[in-house]
Design a protein around this motif. Structure first.
Motif, PDB file in Angstrom:
ATOM      1  N   ASP A 184      54.828  47.484  40.215  1.00 53.22           N
ATOM      2  CA  ASP A 184      53.852  46.583  40.471  1.00 53.22           C
ATOM      3  C   ASP A 184      52.777  46.379  39.353  1.00 53.22           C
ATOM      4  O   ASP A 184      52.008  47.288  39.249  1.00 53.22           O
ATOM      5  CB  ASP A 184      52.998  46.533  41.740  1.00 53.22           C
ATOM      6  N   PRO A 185      52.858  45.267  38.423  1.00 51.65           N
ATOM      7  CA  PRO A 185      51.792  45.510  37.356  1.00 51.65           C
ATOM      8  C   PRO A 185      50.437  45.193  37.596  1.00 51.65           C
ATOM      9  O   PRO A 185      49.422  45.349  36.710  1.00 51.65           O
ATOM     10  CB  PRO A 185      52.398  44.091  36.465  1.00 51.65           C
ATOM     11  N   ALA A 186      50.494  44.757  38.991  1.00 51.19           N
ATOM     12  CA  ALA A 186      48.863  44.429  39.290  1.00 51.19           C
ATOM     13  C   ALA A 186      48.062  45.822  39.570  1.00 51.19           C
ATOM     14  O   ALA A 186      46.892  45.938  39.990  1.00 51.19           O
ATOM     15  CB  ALA A 186      48.724  43.460  40.623  1.00 51.19           C
ATOM     16  N   VAL A 187      49.097  47.077  39.903  1.00 51.33           N
ATOM     17  CA  VAL A 187      48.461  48.223  40.549  1.00 51.33           C
ATOM     18  C   VAL A 187      47.931  49.251  39.344  1.00 51.33           C
ATOM     19  O   VAL A 187      48.596  49.224  38.334  1.00 51.33           O
ATOM     20  CB  VAL A 187      49.499  49.054  41.046  1.00 51.33           C
ATOM     21  N   SER A 188      46.669  49.369  39.394  1.00 59.95           N
ATOM     22  CA  SER A 188      46.022  50.595  38.626  1.00 59.95           C
ATOM     23  C   SER A 188      44.847  51.001  39.300  1.00 59.95           C
ATOM     24  O   SER A 188      44.498  50.622  40.358  1.00 59.95           O
ATOM     25  CB  SER A 188      45.369  49.637  37.334  1.00 59.95           C
TER      26      SER A 188
END
Length: 179
Positions: A104-108
């Motif tokens: 998930d590229p939105a996860v940070s």
């Protein structure tokens, strides 16, 4: 007279009897990609995974790591006994992976050092800070601060794969710290 605690406003000098036996077991940090994080913590920092616990109904896994030391007791082979042993240790790191976050590229995750500040860092003690600095350079580790930079010398900060800060110190160099 033996040392018990430094004294400041709010500090309770006499340990409450009911807290005898309390031990700081672990601190937890969320990770995005366990393969990447485990490679860093085991391959670069020399930690070992004591236990992985999967919670399928909640879609997450926990990885408990330590820095093995000379004279440390050997973890049991039986997973149940090793789980009990793990939760009786001191100074462990728990890495928590929420399944699917690696895709998930939105996860940070917030490192705690940018605004709004909160959690700051974990710390690793090393026997030779200069050798550790070379090791980190050889392994492409990102430095936030090198030991010779800034007003606080002989202390380094590196960044893990999720952006968390890790302080790196050589205890023998810190005798005059805070004097």
């Amino acid at each position: 007279m033996s040392f018990t605690t430094e004294q400041y406003p709010g500090v309770v000098e006499a340990r409450p009897e009911s807290t005898r036996g309390f031990t700081l077991n672990h601190s937890m940090m969320r990770i995005k990609d366990p393969e990447r994080s485990l490679a860093f913590y085991t391959g670069v920092l020399g930690m070992r995974v004591l236990r992985r616990l999967d919670f399928a109904e909640l879609n997450f896994s926990l990885y408990f790591l330590d820095c093995p030391t000379e004279g440390q007791s050997t973890p049991p082979s039986d997973v149940g006994e090793r789980t009990v042993w793990t939760f009786s240790q001191r100074g462990l790191l728990e890495l928590t992976h929420n399944w699917g976050s690696e895709n998930d590229p939105a996860v940070s995750f917030h490192d705690g050092n940018s605004e709004p500040q909160g959690f700051g860092h974990i710390c690793i003690s090393v026997p030779d800070l200069d050798a550790a600095e070379r090791w980190f350079d050889d392994n492409g580790v990102e430095f936030i601060k090198r030991p010779d930079q800034g007003k606080l010398t002989d202390v380094a900060f590196i960044r893990d794969p999720d952006g968390y800060w890790i302080e790196v110190v050589e205890p023998a160099r810190l005798n005059n710290l805070g004097r």
